[in-house]
Design an enzyme around this catalytic site. Sequence first.
Site, PDB file in Angstrom:
ATOM      1  N   GLY A  67       0.964  -1.107  -0.006  1.00  0.00           N
ATOM      2  CA  GLY A  67      -0.013   0.057   0.102  1.00  0.00           C
ATOM      3  C   GLY A  67       0.845   1.244   0.024  1.00  0.00           C
ATOM      4  CE1 TYR A  68       2.813   3.352  -4.457  1.00  0.00           C
ATOM      5  CE2 TYR A  68       0.762   2.131  -4.399  1.00  0.00           C
ATOM      6  CZ  TYR A  68       2.057   2.418  -5.028  1.00  0.00           C
ATOM      7  OH  TYR A  68       2.617   1.791  -6.009  1.00  0.00           O
TER       8      TYR A  68
END
Lengths: 168, 168
Positions: A29-30
Amino acid sequence: MAREIERKFLVANLDWKQLAKKKTHMAQGYLNDIQQPGSKSSIRIRLEGDEATINIKSLEIGLSRDEYEYPVDVSDAEKMLKTLAVGPVIEKVRYLVDIEEHTWEIDEFLGDNDGLIVAEVELDSEDEALELPEWIGREVTNIVRYYNISLTQKPYTTWSEDEKNSFE
Amino acid sequence: MAREIERKFLVANLDWKQLAKKKTHMAQGYLNDIQQPGSKSSIRIRLEGDEATINIKSLEIGLSRDEYEYPVDVSDAEKMLKTLAVGPVIEKVRYLVDIEEHTWEIDEFLGDNDGLIVAEVELDSEDEALELPEWIGREVTNIVRYYNISLTQKPYTTWSEDEKNSFE
Protein backbone atom coordinates in the site's frame (compact mmCIF):
# COMPACT_ATOMS: atom_id res chain seq x y z
CA MET A 1 12.09 -10.66 -26.52
CA ALA A 2 10.63 -12.34 -23.43
CA ARG A 3 6.89 -12.56 -23.33
CA GLU A 4 4.82 -13.85 -20.44
CA ILE A 5 1.83 -16.00 -21.32
CA GLU A 6 -0.54 -16.49 -18.40
CA ARG A 7 -4.07 -17.76 -17.99
CA LYS A 8 -6.14 -16.63 -15.04
CA PHE A 9 -9.13 -18.36 -13.46
CA LEU A 10 -11.48 -18.11 -10.52
CA VAL A 11 -11.71 -21.20 -8.31
CA ALA A 12 -14.74 -23.45 -7.97
CA ASN A 13 -13.92 -24.64 -4.45
CA LEU A 14 -11.09 -24.76 -1.89
CA ASP A 15 -9.75 -28.24 -2.70
CA TRP A 16 -6.47 -26.70 -3.97
CA LYS A 17 -5.56 -25.54 -0.46
CA GLN A 18 -4.50 -28.97 0.82
CA LEU A 19 -2.21 -29.32 -2.22
CA ALA A 20 -0.23 -26.09 -1.57
CA LYS A 21 3.52 -26.56 -1.22
CA LYS A 22 4.16 -22.95 -0.17
CA LYS A 23 2.15 -20.11 1.36
CA THR A 24 3.35 -16.49 1.41
CA HIS A 25 1.63 -13.45 2.93
CA MET A 26 1.93 -10.45 0.60
CA ALA A 27 0.67 -6.90 1.07
CA GLN A 28 1.37 -3.49 -0.33
CA GLY A 29 0.00 0.00 0.00
CA TYR A 30 1.01 3.64 -0.27
CA LEU A 31 1.70 6.12 2.53
CA ASN A 32 0.92 9.13 0.34
CA ASP A 33 -1.71 10.06 -2.23
CA ILE A 34 0.11 10.23 -5.56
CA GLN A 35 -2.97 11.81 -7.19
CA GLN A 36 -2.58 14.95 -5.03
CA PRO A 37 -1.26 17.96 -6.92
CA GLY A 38 2.28 18.69 -5.72
CA SER A 39 3.15 15.04 -5.03
CA LYS A 40 6.74 14.43 -6.06
CA SER A 41 7.10 10.77 -5.09
CA SER A 42 5.23 7.56 -4.36
CA ILE A 43 5.98 5.98 -0.99
CA ARG A 44 5.11 2.29 -0.94
CA ILE A 45 5.26 -0.29 1.85
CA ARG A 46 5.54 -3.89 0.61
CA LEU A 47 5.42 -7.06 2.67
CA GLU A 48 6.35 -10.45 1.22
CA GLY A 49 6.64 -13.35 3.62
CA ASP A 50 9.30 -12.52 6.21
CA GLU A 51 10.65 -9.52 4.31
CA ALA A 52 9.34 -5.97 4.07
CA THR A 53 10.53 -2.81 2.33
CA ILE A 54 9.80 0.87 2.01
CA ASN A 55 10.15 2.09 -1.57
CA ILE A 56 10.26 5.70 -2.73
CA LYS A 57 9.97 6.55 -6.41
CA SER A 58 10.11 9.95 -8.05
CA LEU A 59 7.00 10.84 -10.06
CA GLU A 60 8.85 12.51 -12.95
CA ILE A 61 7.48 12.18 -16.42
CA GLY A 62 10.02 10.57 -18.74
CA LEU A 63 12.20 7.60 -19.34
CA SER A 64 13.90 7.28 -15.98
CA ARG A 65 12.73 7.66 -12.40
CA ASP A 66 14.77 7.70 -9.20
CA GLU A 67 14.02 4.81 -6.89
CA TYR A 68 15.10 4.22 -3.30
CA GLU A 69 14.37 1.03 -1.38
CA TYR A 70 15.16 0.07 2.20
CA PRO A 71 14.28 -2.96 4.35
CA VAL A 72 11.88 -2.37 7.25
CA ASP A 73 10.70 -4.67 10.06
CA VAL A 74 7.82 -6.94 9.07
CA SER A 75 5.85 -5.96 12.18
CA ASP A 76 6.34 -2.25 11.35
CA ALA A 77 5.25 -2.85 7.75
CA GLU A 78 2.10 -4.65 8.94
CA LYS A 79 1.20 -1.83 11.31
CA MET A 80 1.93 0.91 8.74
CA LEU A 81 -0.24 -0.83 6.13
CA LYS A 82 -3.02 -1.22 8.69
CA THR A 83 -2.97 2.29 10.13
CA LEU A 84 -1.14 4.66 7.72
CA ALA A 85 -1.93 3.48 4.17
CA VAL A 86 -3.71 6.03 1.97
CA GLY A 87 -6.01 4.33 -0.54
CA PRO A 88 -6.57 0.61 -1.03
CA VAL A 89 -4.12 -1.95 0.32
CA ILE A 90 -3.51 -4.96 -1.91
CA GLU A 91 -3.21 -7.85 0.53
CA LYS A 92 -3.19 -11.53 -0.30
CA VAL A 93 -1.89 -14.95 0.61
CA ARG A 94 -0.14 -16.59 -2.33
CA TYR A 95 -0.23 -20.40 -2.49
CA LEU A 96 1.89 -22.47 -4.90
CA VAL A 97 0.32 -25.72 -6.15
CA ASP A 98 2.14 -28.13 -8.47
CA ILE A 99 -0.11 -29.98 -10.90
CA GLU A 100 1.86 -32.17 -13.29
CA GLU A 101 4.40 -29.93 -15.08
CA HIS A 102 2.73 -26.63 -14.06
CA THR A 103 2.99 -24.56 -10.90
CA TRP A 104 -0.26 -22.71 -10.16
CA GLU A 105 -0.11 -19.44 -8.23
CA ILE A 106 -3.30 -19.04 -6.25
CA ASP A 107 -3.88 -15.63 -4.69
CA GLU A 108 -6.41 -15.41 -1.89
CA PHE A 109 -7.01 -11.68 -1.47
CA LEU A 110 -7.68 -10.00 1.88
CA GLY A 111 -8.45 -6.44 2.96
CA ASP A 112 -10.03 -4.31 0.25
CA ASN A 113 -10.19 -7.32 -2.11
CA ASP A 114 -11.47 -9.79 0.48
CA GLY A 115 -13.48 -12.62 -1.09
CA LEU A 116 -11.50 -12.79 -4.33
CA ILE A 117 -9.44 -15.90 -5.14
CA VAL A 118 -7.58 -16.05 -8.45
CA ALA A 119 -5.51 -18.94 -9.85
CA GLU A 120 -2.83 -18.21 -12.45
CA VAL A 121 -0.70 -20.51 -14.53
CA GLU A 122 2.15 -19.63 -16.85
CA LEU A 123 2.33 -21.34 -20.24
CA ASP A 124 5.08 -21.75 -22.81
CA SER A 125 2.86 -20.83 -25.74
CA GLU A 126 -0.62 -19.41 -26.25
CA ASP A 127 -2.00 -22.65 -27.66
CA GLU A 128 -0.39 -24.95 -25.10
CA ALA A 129 -2.86 -27.61 -23.98
CA LEU A 130 -3.73 -27.23 -20.30
CA GLU A 131 -5.61 -29.78 -18.26
CA LEU A 132 -7.70 -27.86 -15.74
CA PRO A 133 -7.88 -29.26 -12.20
CA GLU A 134 -11.45 -29.92 -10.98
CA TRP A 135 -11.22 -26.99 -8.50
CA ILE A 136 -10.73 -24.45 -11.33
CA GLY A 137 -13.70 -22.16 -12.08
CA ARG A 138 -14.41 -19.56 -14.77
CA GLU A 139 -11.59 -18.16 -16.84
CA VAL A 140 -11.00 -14.40 -16.34
CA THR A 141 -7.78 -13.97 -18.36
CA ASN A 142 -9.22 -11.22 -20.53
CA ILE A 143 -11.42 -9.41 -18.00
CA VAL A 144 -9.73 -6.09 -17.23
CA ARG A 145 -11.22 -5.57 -13.77
CA TYR A 146 -9.26 -8.63 -12.52
CA TYR A 147 -5.90 -7.08 -13.52
CA ASN A 148 -3.73 -6.15 -10.51
CA ILE A 149 -3.64 -2.50 -11.50
CA SER A 150 -7.46 -2.50 -11.71
CA LEU A 151 -7.77 -4.05 -8.25
CA THR A 152 -5.70 -1.18 -6.83
CA GLN A 153 -8.03 1.39 -8.29
CA LYS A 154 -11.31 -0.46 -7.87
CA PRO A 155 -10.97 -3.18 -5.24
CA TYR A 156 -13.19 -6.30 -5.28
CA THR A 157 -15.23 -5.33 -2.19
CA THR A 158 -16.57 -2.32 -4.15
CA TRP A 159 -17.76 -4.42 -7.13
CA SER A 160 -21.48 -4.76 -7.84
CA GLU A 161 -23.08 -8.24 -7.89
CA ASP A 162 -23.21 -7.83 -11.66
CA GLU A 163 -19.48 -7.24 -11.86
CA LYS A 164 -18.83 -10.26 -9.66
CA ASN A 165 -21.08 -12.56 -11.70
CA SER A 166 -20.55 -11.46 -15.26
CA PHE A 167 -17.70 -12.93 -17.33
CA GLU A 168 -17.72 -10.81 -20.42
CA MET B 1 11.63 19.22 35.51
CA ALA B 2 14.37 20.08 33.02
CA ARG B 3 14.18 23.50 31.46
CA GLU B 4 16.36 24.75 28.66
CA ILE B 5 17.54 28.34 28.87
CA GLU B 6 18.96 29.60 25.60
CA ARG B 7 19.84 32.99 24.16
CA LYS B 8 19.88 33.48 20.41
CA PHE B 9 21.78 36.12 18.39
CA LEU B 10 22.56 37.12 14.86
CA VAL B 11 26.26 37.48 14.01
CA ALA B 12 28.06 40.74 13.22
CA ASN B 13 30.75 39.12 11.04
CA LEU B 14 32.30 35.74 10.20
CA ASP B 15 35.21 35.83 12.67
CA TRP B 16 33.68 32.91 14.61
CA LYS B 17 34.29 30.55 11.70
CA GLN B 18 38.03 30.14 12.31
CA LEU B 19 37.28 29.24 15.95
CA ALA B 20 34.94 26.36 15.14
CA LYS B 21 35.97 23.01 16.64
CA LYS B 22 33.28 21.02 14.80
CA LYS B 23 31.17 21.45 11.66
CA THR B 24 28.13 19.30 10.86
CA HIS B 25 25.90 19.42 7.80
CA MET B 26 22.21 19.06 8.81
CA ALA B 27 19.12 19.01 6.65
CA GLN B 28 15.54 17.88 6.92
CA GLY B 29 12.43 17.97 4.84
CA TYR B 30 9.16 16.11 4.25
CA LEU B 31 8.25 13.80 1.36
CA ASN B 32 4.53 14.40 1.79
CA ASP B 33 2.27 17.36 2.46
CA ILE B 34 0.91 16.83 5.97
CA GLN B 35 -1.59 19.68 5.44
CA GLN B 36 -3.42 17.70 2.73
CA PRO B 37 -6.76 16.29 3.82
CA GLY B 38 -6.45 12.51 4.10
CA SER B 39 -2.79 12.56 5.19
CA LYS B 40 -2.27 9.87 7.81
CA SER B 41 1.45 10.29 8.44
CA SER B 42 4.41 12.64 8.13
CA ILE B 43 7.37 11.24 6.20
CA ARG B 44 10.59 13.07 7.06
CA ILE B 45 14.12 12.72 5.70
CA ARG B 46 16.82 13.94 8.10
CA LEU B 47 20.51 14.26 7.46
CA GLU B 48 23.02 14.91 10.24
CA GLY B 49 26.70 14.67 9.37
CA ASP B 50 27.40 11.15 8.10
CA GLU B 51 24.06 9.73 9.23
CA ALA B 52 20.63 9.96 7.63
CA THR B 53 17.20 8.60 8.48
CA ILE B 54 13.70 8.28 7.16
CA ASN B 55 11.10 8.87 9.85
CA ILE B 56 7.39 8.11 9.61
CA LYS B 57 4.99 9.41 12.26
CA SER B 58 1.27 8.87 12.50
CA LEU B 59 -0.79 12.07 12.50
CA GLU B 60 -3.28 10.96 15.15
CA ILE B 61 -4.67 13.48 17.56
CA GLY B 62 -3.94 12.48 21.12
CA LEU B 63 -1.26 11.63 23.61
CA SER B 64 0.66 9.02 21.67
CA ARG B 65 1.72 8.70 18.05
CA ASP B 66 3.32 5.77 16.27
CA GLU B 67 6.82 6.47 15.02
CA TYR B 68 9.05 4.44 12.71
CA GLU B 69 12.63 5.33 11.90
CA TYR B 70 15.16 3.67 9.61
CA PRO B 71 18.67 4.58 8.48
CA VAL B 72 19.12 5.54 4.82
CA ASP B 73 22.25 6.29 2.79
CA VAL B 74 23.51 9.87 3.13
CA SER B 75 23.75 10.27 -0.66
CA ASP B 76 20.15 9.03 -1.03
CA ALA B 77 18.97 11.44 1.69
CA GLU B 78 20.72 14.35 -0.04
CA LYS B 79 19.13 13.51 -3.39
CA MET B 80 15.66 12.96 -1.88
CA LEU B 81 15.81 16.31 -0.07
CA LYS B 82 16.92 18.01 -3.26
CA THR B 83 14.42 16.44 -5.66
CA LEU B 84 11.49 14.97 -3.68
CA ALA B 85 10.90 17.24 -0.68
CA VAL B 86 7.45 18.84 -0.50
CA GLY B 87 7.59 22.28 1.14
CA PRO B 88 10.64 24.00 2.60
CA VAL B 89 13.81 22.08 3.44
CA ILE B 90 15.59 23.20 6.59
CA GLU B 91 19.26 22.93 5.72
CA LYS B 92 22.18 24.27 7.70
CA VAL B 93 25.77 23.78 8.70
CA ARG B 94 26.17 23.73 12.47
CA TYR B 95 29.48 24.97 13.90
CA LEU B 96 30.51 24.54 17.54
CA VAL B 97 32.66 27.31 19.04
CA ASP B 98 34.00 27.19 22.60
CA ILE B 99 34.30 30.59 24.30
CA GLU B 100 35.43 30.27 27.92
CA GLU B 101 32.95 27.98 29.72
CA HIS B 102 30.27 28.16 26.99
CA THR B 103 29.86 26.24 23.74
CA TRP B 104 28.16 28.33 21.06
CA GLU B 105 26.10 26.58 18.38
CA ILE B 106 26.23 28.63 15.20
CA ASP B 107 23.82 27.61 12.46
CA GLU B 108 24.55 28.83 8.95
CA PHE B 109 21.35 28.13 7.04
CA LEU B 110 21.25 27.06 3.39
CA GLY B 111 18.47 26.36 0.89
CA ASP B 112 15.18 28.09 1.71
CA ASN B 113 16.81 29.91 4.65
CA ASP B 114 20.00 30.89 2.81
CA GLY B 115 21.59 34.02 4.23
CA LEU B 116 20.54 33.44 7.84
CA ILE B 117 23.19 32.79 10.50
CA VAL B 118 22.11 32.32 14.11
CA ALA B 119 24.31 31.80 17.19
CA GLU B 120 22.83 30.10 20.25
CA VAL B 121 24.22 29.57 23.72
CA GLU B 122 22.76 27.57 26.57
CA LEU B 123 22.79 29.07 30.06
CA ASP B 124 22.37 27.62 33.53
CA SER B 125 19.98 30.36 34.69
CA GLU B 126 18.07 33.22 33.11
CA ASP B 127 20.17 35.89 34.81
CA GLU B 128 23.55 34.25 34.18
CA ALA B 129 26.13 36.83 33.11
CA LEU B 130 27.29 36.24 29.55
CA GLU B 131 30.23 37.95 27.94
CA LEU B 132 29.39 38.41 24.26
CA PRO B 133 32.18 37.74 21.72
CA GLU B 134 32.87 40.69 19.38
CA TRP B 135 31.37 38.78 16.41
CA ILE B 136 27.94 38.56 18.08
CA GLY B 137 25.20 40.80 16.61
CA ARG B 138 21.62 41.62 17.61
CA GLU B 139 19.79 39.40 20.08
CA VAL B 140 16.74 37.60 18.59
CA THR B 141 15.87 35.30 21.53
CA ASN B 142 12.30 36.55 21.73
CA ILE B 143 11.53 37.10 18.05
CA VAL B 144 9.11 34.37 16.98
CA ARG B 145 10.01 34.37 13.26
CA TYR B 146 13.51 33.07 14.17
CA TYR B 147 12.09 29.97 15.91
CA ASN B 148 12.86 26.74 14.04
CA ILE B 149 9.17 25.95 13.63
CA SER B 150 8.62 29.43 12.13
CA LEU B 151 11.49 28.93 9.66
CA THR B 152 9.79 25.76 8.38
CA GLN B 153 6.58 27.61 7.66
CA LYS B 154 8.04 30.92 6.55
CA PRO B 155 11.66 30.51 5.46
CA TYR B 156 14.15 33.40 5.62
CA THR B 157 14.39 33.87 1.84
CA THR B 158 10.69 34.85 1.83
CA TRP B 159 11.11 37.56 4.51
CA SER B 160 10.64 41.22 3.60
CA GLU B 161 13.52 43.69 4.15
CA ASP B 162 11.48 44.98 7.09
CA GLU B 163 11.32 41.55 8.68
CA LYS B 164 15.06 41.09 8.20
CA ASN B 165 15.94 44.47 9.72
CA SER B 166 13.44 44.92 12.54
CA PHE B 167 14.23 43.53 16.01
CA GLU B 168 10.97 43.96 17.86
